[in-house]
Design a protein around this motif. Structure first.
Motif, PDB file in Angstrom:
ATOM      1  N   UNK A  18       1.238   8.090  -2.751  1.00  0.00           N
ATOM      2  CA  UNK A  18       2.301   7.089  -2.723  1.00  0.00           C
ATOM      3  C   UNK A  18       3.147   7.177  -1.455  1.00  0.00           C
ATOM      4  N   UNK A  19       3.319   8.376  -0.954  1.00  0.00           N
ATOM      5  CA  UNK A  19       4.138   8.537   0.253  1.00  0.00           C
ATOM      6  C   UNK A  19       3.536   7.813   1.447  1.00  0.00           C
ATOM      7  N   UNK A  20       2.223   7.658   1.425  1.00  0.00           N
ATOM      8  CA  UNK A  20       1.578   6.978   2.548  1.00  0.00           C
ATOM      9  C   UNK A  20       1.988   5.507   2.612  1.00  0.00           C
ATOM     10  N   UNK A  21       2.439   4.949   1.483  1.00  0.00           N
ATOM     11  CA  UNK A  21       2.892   3.571   1.490  1.00  0.00           C
ATOM     12  C   UNK A  21       4.104   3.381   2.383  1.00  0.00           C
ATOM     13  N   UNK A  22       4.986   4.373   2.379  1.00  0.00           N
ATOM     14  CA  UNK A  22       6.167   4.282   3.231  1.00  0.00           C
ATOM     15  C   UNK A  22       5.776   4.284   4.704  1.00  0.00           C
ATOM     16  N   UNK A  23       4.728   5.038   5.014  1.00  0.00           N
ATOM     17  CA  UNK A  23       4.264   5.059   6.398  1.00  0.00           C
ATOM     18  C   UNK A  23       3.720   3.710   6.826  1.00  0.00           C
ATOM     19  N   UNK A  24       3.094   3.015   5.909  1.00  0.00           N
ATOM     20  CA  UNK A  24       2.539   1.693   6.237  1.00  0.00           C
ATOM     21  C   UNK A  24       3.661   0.663   6.340  1.00  0.00           C
ATOM     22  N   UNK A  25       4.547   0.671   5.327  1.00  0.00           N
ATOM     23  CA  UNK A  25       5.595  -0.349   5.263  1.00  0.00           C
ATOM     24  C   UNK A  25       6.718  -0.083   6.252  1.00  0.00           C
ATOM     25  N   UNK A  26       6.904   1.176   6.624  1.00  0.00           N
ATOM     26  CA  UNK A  26       8.055   1.536   7.437  1.00  0.00           C
ATOM     27  C   UNK A  26       9.206   1.907   6.515  1.00  0.00           C
ATOM     28  N   UNK A  27      10.045   2.787   6.966  1.00  0.00           N
ATOM     29  CA  UNK A  27      11.098   3.314   6.094  1.00  0.00           C
ATOM     30  C   UNK A  27      12.261   2.346   5.908  1.00  0.00           C
ATOM     31  N   UNK A  28      12.435   1.397   6.831  1.00  0.00           N
ATOM     32  CA  UNK A  28      13.588   0.508   6.751  1.00  0.00           C
ATOM     33  C   UNK A  28      13.421  -0.500   5.616  1.00  0.00           C
ATOM     34  N   UNK A  29      14.286  -0.393   4.635  1.00  0.00           N
ATOM     35  CA  UNK A  29      14.276  -1.339   3.523  1.00  0.00           C
ATOM     36  C   UNK A  29      13.315  -1.001   2.418  1.00  0.00           C
ATOM     37  N   UNK A  30      12.455   0.005   2.598  1.00  0.00           N
ATOM     38  CA  UNK A  30      11.457   0.356   1.588  1.00  0.00           C
ATOM     39  C   UNK A  30      11.800   1.696   0.957  1.00  0.00           C
ATOM     40  N   UNK A  31      11.500   1.849  -0.304  1.00  0.00           N
ATOM     41  CA  UNK A  31      11.717   3.107  -1.007  1.00  0.00           C
ATOM     42  C   UNK A  31      10.698   3.238  -2.124  1.00  0.00           C
ATOM     43  N   UNK A  32      10.499   4.465  -2.581  1.00  0.00           N
ATOM     44  CA  UNK A  32       9.663   4.721  -3.751  1.00  0.00           C
ATOM     45  C   UNK A  32      10.525   5.024  -4.968  1.00  0.00           C
ATOM     46  N   UNK A  33      11.818   5.081  -4.758  1.00  0.00           N
ATOM     47  CA  UNK A  33      12.733   5.408  -5.845  1.00  0.00           C
ATOM     48  C   UNK A  33      13.030   4.174  -6.689  1.00  0.00           C
ATOM     49  N   UNK A  34      13.308   4.404  -7.941  1.00  0.00           N
ATOM     50  CA  UNK A  34      13.678   3.312  -8.829  1.00  0.00           C
ATOM     51  C   UNK A  34      15.175   3.285  -9.059  1.00  0.00           C
ATOM     52  N   UNK A  35      15.604   2.308  -9.793  1.00  0.00           N
ATOM     53  CA  UNK A  35      17.005   2.193 -10.181  1.00  0.00           C
ATOM     54  C   UNK A  35      17.155   2.670 -11.614  1.00  0.00           C
ATOM     55  N   UNK A  36      18.360   2.990 -12.008  1.00  0.00           N
ATOM     56  CA  UNK A  36      18.615   3.339 -13.403  1.00  0.00           C
ATOM     57  C   UNK A  36      18.682   2.103 -14.295  1.00  0.00           C
TER      58      UNK A  36
END
Length: 308
Positions: A237-255
């Protein structure tokens, strides 16, 4: 002989009058019986409808409770951001889908770039999309200028009977009040926005393609890579951030989670509900209901923000 003839005629008239009266009484009784039967039938329909609605609402609530149990039975670090399941509850059955509100763009937290990219992806020209994003930011931005605030002047000159809120959106539907955004664009935005995530970024694991495409620097090629890799459970899943770029993207959810419950009661009747809940880490209750839309009776309560 004449008196006998008169007497006989009077007697016949009396009998005729009695027959007419009896017929009127029978007609009145028939009408009363018909009214009573209609009342009993309508009452039975109302009672049956009320019972069906109560049963549907109980199953919908059970679906939400089951989703909350799944989410709170694990620690926050391993809590899923989305999922689906079905369960048999009594004589009925529920189908439940839950998804973190982090998959949506938060009208109160999203930066201009994310908003503008999203609106452009919905069909607006890039220059227009930037202006629409400014309108959203100005609506939620506090001000101390009062009558001198340029956004207030914009609303006055546009003929609006109200001014910008200059505070967070309490409901996503308030987007309809923001001046300067075409109604067609607002209508396209509403399925993908929220006021509940409190995140400036979006969860690319669960976000709709329209939302992922709005991330700064996202290209059609990158978008396809993100969508294909996140569909593969074996991918890191972490590789997705590398593809999308860190700006505006996250793997974290909301409560905050949006829970959709489809219901099939024991009698075969179907209904559905959509709730947004906030998981609570402390207190006697494990969650709080932020929004509830019930399709079984046609109600559609708007999204409402929670404090903090």
């Amino acid at each position: 002989m004449e008196p006998d003839f008169v007497f006989s005629g009077k007697r016949q008239n009396t009998r005729g009058f009695i027959v007419v009266v009896v017929l009127w009484i029978l007609a009145a009784l028939s009408a009363l019986v018909l009214i009573y039967l209609t009342y009993v039938t309508n009452t039975a329909i109302v009672v049956t409808g009320s019972a069906d609605r109560v049963q549907a609402e109980a199953l919908e609530s059970a679906g939400v409770e089951l989703a909350v149990y799944q989410l709170t039975s694990v620690n926050e670090a391993t809590r899923p951001t989305s999922g689906t399941f079905n369960a048999k509850v009594g004589a009925g059955r529920v189908t439940v889908t839950f998804r973190s509100e982090g998959a949506r763009i938060d009208l109160n937290a999203a930066p201009k770039g994310l908003l503008a990219g999203f609106i452009a992806g919905l069909g607006a020209a890039p220059s227009d999309a930037a202006g629409y994003a400014d309108r959203i930011l100005a609506w939620r931005a506090p001000t101390e200028l009062g009558d001198d605030d340029p956004e207030n002047s914009f609303y006055r000159t546009s003929g609006a009977a109200y001014l910008p809120r200059h505070a967070p959106f309490p409901a996503a539907e308030e987007l309809w009040l923001v001046k300067g955004i075409p109604p067609a664009i607002v209508e396209r935005m509403l399925p993908f926005v929220t006021v509940f995530s409190n995140l400036a970024s979006v969860n690319i694991l669960d976000a709709a393609p329209q939302v992922v495409a709005a991330l700064p620097g996202m290209t059609p090629e990158k978008l396809q890579d993100v969508l294909s890799q996140r569909a593969d459970p074996a991918q890191d899943r972490q590789s997705l951030l590398g593809i999308a770029g860190s700006e505006g993207a996250t793997l974290a959810g909301s409560k905050a989670y949006r829970i959709t419950v489809g219901v099939e009661a024991g009698n075969g009747r179907r209904s559905a509900a959509e709730a947004v809940i906030l998981l609570l880490e402390t207190g006697a209750e494990p969650y709080r209901v932020l929004s509830w839309r019930n399709a079984s009776d046609g109600s559609a309560a708007p999204q409402r923000a929670f404090p903090g």
